[in-house]
Design a protein around this motif. Structure first.
Motif, PDB file in Angstrom:
ATOM      1  N   VAL A  42       0.868  -1.190   0.000  1.00  0.00           N
ATOM      2  CA  VAL A  42       0.000   0.000   0.000  1.00  0.00           C
ATOM      3  C   VAL A  42       0.897   1.230   0.000  1.00  0.00           C
ATOM      4  CG1 VAL A  42      -1.866   1.218   1.172  1.00  0.00           C
ATOM      5  CG2 VAL A  42      -1.747  -1.291   1.280  1.00  0.00           C
ATOM      6  N   THR A  62       2.933   0.535   3.653  1.00  0.00           N
ATOM      7  CA  THR A  62       2.801  -0.694   4.426  1.00  0.00           C
ATOM      8  C   THR A  62       2.576  -1.871   3.488  1.00  0.00           C
ATOM      9  OG1 THR A  62       1.657  -1.714   6.301  1.00  0.00           O
ATOM     10  CG2 THR A  62       0.299  -0.524   4.732  1.00  0.00           C
ATOM     11  N   ILE A  64       0.468  -5.682   3.407  1.00  0.00           N
ATOM     12  CA  ILE A  64      -0.589  -6.408   4.109  1.00  0.00           C
ATOM     13  C   ILE A  64      -1.004  -7.663   3.341  1.00  0.00           C
ATOM     14  CG2 ILE A  64      -1.532  -4.314   5.165  1.00  0.00           C
ATOM     15  CD1 ILE A  64      -3.812  -4.533   2.996  1.00  0.00           C
ATOM     16  N   GLU A  66      -4.186  -9.769   1.821  1.00  0.00           N
ATOM     17  CA  GLU A  66      -5.488  -9.327   1.305  1.00  0.00           C
ATOM     18  C   GLU A  66      -6.234 -10.523   0.726  1.00  0.00           C
ATOM     19  OE1 GLU A  66      -7.346  -7.424  -2.572  1.00  0.00           O
ATOM     20  OE2 GLU A  66      -6.225  -9.239  -2.190  1.00  0.00           O
ATOM     21  N   THR A  86      -5.237  -1.831   6.812  1.00  0.00           N
ATOM     22  CA  THR A  86      -3.870  -1.322   6.856  1.00  0.00           C
ATOM     23  C   THR A  86      -3.666  -0.399   8.060  1.00  0.00           C
ATOM     24  OG1 THR A  86      -4.305   0.689   5.558  1.00  0.00           O
ATOM     25  CG2 THR A  86      -3.841  -1.334   4.335  1.00  0.00           C
ATOM     26  N   HIS A  88      -1.160   2.882   9.310  1.00  0.00           N
ATOM     27  CA  HIS A  88      -0.207   3.882   8.814  1.00  0.00           C
ATOM     28  C   HIS A  88       0.189   4.844   9.932  1.00  0.00           C
ATOM     29  CE1 HIS A  88      -1.002   2.757   4.591  1.00  0.00           C
ATOM     30  NE2 HIS A  88      -2.249   2.587   5.010  1.00  0.00           N
ATOM     31  N   TYR A 114      -5.672   3.087  11.584  1.00  0.00           N
ATOM     32  CA  TYR A 114      -5.985   1.917  10.762  1.00  0.00           C
ATOM     33  C   TYR A 114      -7.033   2.300   9.718  1.00  0.00           C
ATOM     34  CZ  TYR A 114      -3.619  -1.361  13.932  1.00  0.00           C
ATOM     35  OH  TYR A 114      -2.693  -2.039  14.674  1.00  0.00           O
TER      36      TYR A 114
END
Length: 228
Positions: A42, A62, A64, A66, A86, A88, A114
């Motif tokens: 991301v 970031t 993640i 999915e 996510t 940040h 988040y």
């Protein structure tokens, strides 16, 4: 004799028609569902208009896991829903906080937040024939991002993000390993902005700092999938 030949010809034509109809029916059959598991990077392309203290914003990248589901209405047209969340870290850049005893070119830690951004896209899939290993697609759709568990960090008292509706565009391709399993590469761009309110009343009485933050992240994914 003519009647017998006519009857035989009629039955033959009927048999051909039935066989053709069965073949067309089989050609219309295809697996309508697929599910993918992807790793997604991301990458925000952020900017901001920050009131009172000015400056810009920095939002961390970031990576993640999915999960997404796709349903095919036809061999070419499908809808995809992606699910993931996510986290940040956020800070301002080049802000003027001299009014509260700070620098005129400061970075202010705004903690973390988040994001839960369920995204639904309508896709067009090229080369749907089973013989094609390479299957590219494009898509466009909508995104609704929920901001939750915001932590303000150590500088300000609090921070609030407004949930936001945005748009999405995507392109990608599947590489078929067999009739069921495939490898997927996918890129999405979310067009997303949010209004942010920073409670800095711990620095100056009644100080509230508004900001309009544009995130517009890229979602760059690689994973595996299954048709069923």
């Amino acid at each position: 004799m003519k009647k017998v030949l006519f009857a035989v010809m009629a039955l033959s034509l009927f048999g051909v028609n039935v066989s053709t109809a069965q073949d067309e029916s089989k050609s219309d059959e295809f697996k309508r569902w697929q599910v993918r598991v992807r790793g997604v990077g991301v990458v925000p392309t952020e900017s901001a208009k920050i009131g009172i203290i000015g400056g810009d914003v920095k939002v961390t990248e970031t990576f993640i896991p999915e999960l997404d589901f796709t349903y095919f209405f036809t061999k070419n047209i499908a809808a995809e829903l992606i699910l993931g969340t996510t986290k940040h870290e956020v800070q301002t850049m080049h802000s003027d906080i001299s009014a509260v005893g700070g620098s005129t070119n400061a970075s202010v830690d705004l903690g973390s937040v988040y994001l839960l951004p369920p995204t639904l896209t309508l896709q067009y899939h090229f080369l749907p024939d089973q013989k094609n290993i390479f299957k590219p697609y494009v898509g466009a759709g909508v995104n609704y991002t929920i901001f939750y568990n915001a932590k303000p960090g150590t500088v300000v008292k609090g921070i609030e993000y407004e949930n936001a509706l945005g748009f999405a565009a995507q392109f990608g391709f599947d590489l078929m390993l067999n009739d069921t399993f495939f490898i997927n590469v996918d890129a999405k761009r979310l067009f997303l902005s949010t209004d942010v309110t920073v409670d800095a009343s711990n620095l100056a009485a009644g100080l509230s700092i508004p900001a309009e933050v544009t995130l517009d992240p890229w979602l760059l994914g690689f994973g595996v999938g299954m048709k069923f």
